[in-house]
Write a protein that holds these residues in place. Structure first.
Motif, PDB file in Angstrom:
ATOM      1  N   ALA A   1       0.570  12.355  -9.657  1.00  0.00           N
ATOM      2  CA  ALA A   1      -0.414  13.434  -9.514  1.00  0.00           C
ATOM      3  C   ALA A   1      -0.095  14.546 -10.511  1.00  0.00           C
ATOM      4  O   ALA A   1       1.062  14.784 -10.865  1.00  0.00           O
ATOM      5  CB  ALA A   1      -0.386  13.973  -8.087  1.00  0.00           C
TER       6      ALA A   1
ATOM      7  N   ALA B   1       0.834  -1.202   0.000  1.00  0.00           N
ATOM      8  CA  ALA B   1       0.000   0.000   0.000  1.00  0.00           C
ATOM      9  C   ALA B   1       0.872   1.258   0.000  1.00  0.00           C
ATOM     10  O   ALA B   1       0.542   2.256  -0.642  1.00  0.00           O
ATOM     11  CB  ALA B   1      -0.935  -0.006   1.206  1.00  0.00           C
ATOM     12  N   LEU B   2       2.010   1.199   0.698  1.00  0.00           N
ATOM     13  CA  LEU B   2       2.923   2.337   0.716  1.00  0.00           C
ATOM     14  C   LEU B   2       3.522   2.572  -0.664  1.00  0.00           C
ATOM     15  O   LEU B   2       3.605   3.711  -1.136  1.00  0.00           O
ATOM     16  CB  LEU B   2       4.035   2.095   1.746  1.00  0.00           C
ATOM     17  CG  LEU B   2       5.122   3.154   1.822  1.00  0.00           C
ATOM     18  CD1 LEU B   2       4.545   4.464   2.338  1.00  0.00           C
ATOM     19  CD2 LEU B   2       6.250   2.684   2.697  1.00  0.00           C
TER      20      LEU B   2
ATOM     21  N   ALA C   1       1.090   6.875  -6.701  1.00  0.00           N
ATOM     22  CA  ALA C   1      -0.057   7.766  -6.882  1.00  0.00           C
ATOM     23  C   ALA C   1       0.350   9.215  -6.668  1.00  0.00           C
ATOM     24  O   ALA C   1      -0.078  10.105  -7.410  1.00  0.00           O
ATOM     25  CB  ALA C   1      -1.168   7.378  -5.924  1.00  0.00           C
ATOM     26  N   VAL C   2       1.200   9.470  -5.682  1.00  0.00           N
ATOM     27  CA  VAL C   2       1.651  10.843  -5.424  1.00  0.00           C
ATOM     28  C   VAL C   2       2.540  11.329  -6.554  1.00  0.00           C
ATOM     29  O   VAL C   2       2.423  12.470  -7.006  1.00  0.00           O
ATOM     30  CB  VAL C   2       2.398  10.898  -4.067  1.00  0.00           C
ATOM     31  CG1 VAL C   2       3.133  12.213  -3.905  1.00  0.00           C
ATOM     32  CG2 VAL C   2       1.417  10.688  -2.931  1.00  0.00           C
ATOM     33  N   SER C   3       3.428  10.456  -7.053  1.00  0.00           N
ATOM     34  CA  SER C   3       4.331  10.896  -8.127  1.00  0.00           C
ATOM     35  C   SER C   3       3.598  11.093  -9.457  1.00  0.00           C
ATOM     36  O   SER C   3       4.063  11.820 -10.309  1.00  0.00           O
ATOM     37  CB  SER C   3       5.481   9.891  -8.297  1.00  0.00           C
ATOM     38  OG  SER C   3       4.979   8.657  -8.733  1.00  0.00           O
TER      39      SER C   3
ATOM     40  N   ALA D   1       2.167   1.714  -3.536  1.00  0.00           N
ATOM     41  CA  ALA D   1       1.097   2.202  -4.402  1.00  0.00           C
ATOM     42  C   ALA D   1       0.830   3.684  -4.149  1.00  0.00           C
ATOM     43  O   ALA D   1       0.598   4.454  -5.085  1.00  0.00           O
ATOM     44  CB  ALA D   1      -0.167   1.384  -4.184  1.00  0.00           C
ATOM     45  N   SER D   2       0.887   4.104  -2.879  1.00  0.00           N
ATOM     46  CA  SER D   2       0.645   5.517  -2.577  1.00  0.00           C
ATOM     47  C   SER D   2       1.782   6.386  -3.104  1.00  0.00           C
ATOM     48  O   SER D   2       1.552   7.515  -3.531  1.00  0.00           O
ATOM     49  CB  SER D   2       0.463   5.716  -1.068  1.00  0.00           C
ATOM     50  OG  SER D   2       1.671   5.433  -0.389  1.00  0.00           O
ATOM     51  N   LEU D   3       3.008   5.887  -3.099  1.00  0.00           N
ATOM     52  CA  LEU D   3       4.118   6.663  -3.659  1.00  0.00           C
ATOM     53  C   LEU D   3       3.951   6.862  -5.156  1.00  0.00           C
ATOM     54  O   LEU D   3       4.216   7.943  -5.682  1.00  0.00           O
ATOM     55  CB  LEU D   3       5.450   5.973  -3.361  1.00  0.00           C
ATOM     56  CG  LEU D   3       5.902   5.990  -1.913  1.00  0.00           C
ATOM     57  CD1 LEU D   3       7.161   5.163  -1.739  1.00  0.00           C
ATOM     58  CD2 LEU D   3       6.130   7.410  -1.432  1.00  0.00           C
TER      59      LEU D   3
END
Length: 133
Positions: free
Chosen positions: A129, A118-119, A125-127, A121-123
């Motif tokens: 954006a 999950a971490l 998603a942030v990159s 995947a969130s990285l």
């Protein structure tokens, strides 16, 4: 004739505490921030990786033309020995049904040392954006 001087070669072999106590508690009870490893598969993955690096360095030394012949002879022995042990460690990884890497050298992996999916995947998603492009 002058002799060649080679620099120092660092081989990662891991580390361990030499005292009878694993950690000395300073101030609070939770002193460890280590990644929890499986007690069996973690060392197998570390052993396989270190044997792979040992074999690679020994093969590089063995094929270096400027090395002393005696050093090249011992490097060849070390490379053969590390190759056999690496093969055995890879077989242990297969026996324990450990996942292997997708890219060469296809070493067994210690999945407990990996970050949470999950971490990751969130990285991504942030990159991805719109403001970060």
């Amino acid at each position: 004739m002058s002799k060649s001087v080679f620099g120092e070669i660092a081989i990662p072999v891991g580390s361990q505490f030499l005292s009878e106590f694993d950690r000395v508690p300073y101030g609070c009870k939770k002193v460890s921030v280590d990644v929890p490893h499986n007690k069996i598969t973690g060392p197998v993955a570390d052993l396989t990786r270190n044997l792979y690096f040992t074999r690679r360095v020994a093969e590089d030394m063995m094929h270096s033309p400027k090395m002393d012949p005696k050093v090249r002879h011992y490097a060849a022995d070390t490379a053969n020995y590390a190759h056999d042990l690496e093969f055995f460690a890879r077989q242990l990884g297969l026996a324990f049904k450990m996942p292997t890497g997708v890219y060469a050298p296809y070493l067994p992996l210690d999945m407990d040392a990996m970050p949470d999916p999950a971490l990751i995947a969130s990285l991504f998603a942030v990159s991805a954006a719109p403001g970060n492009i």
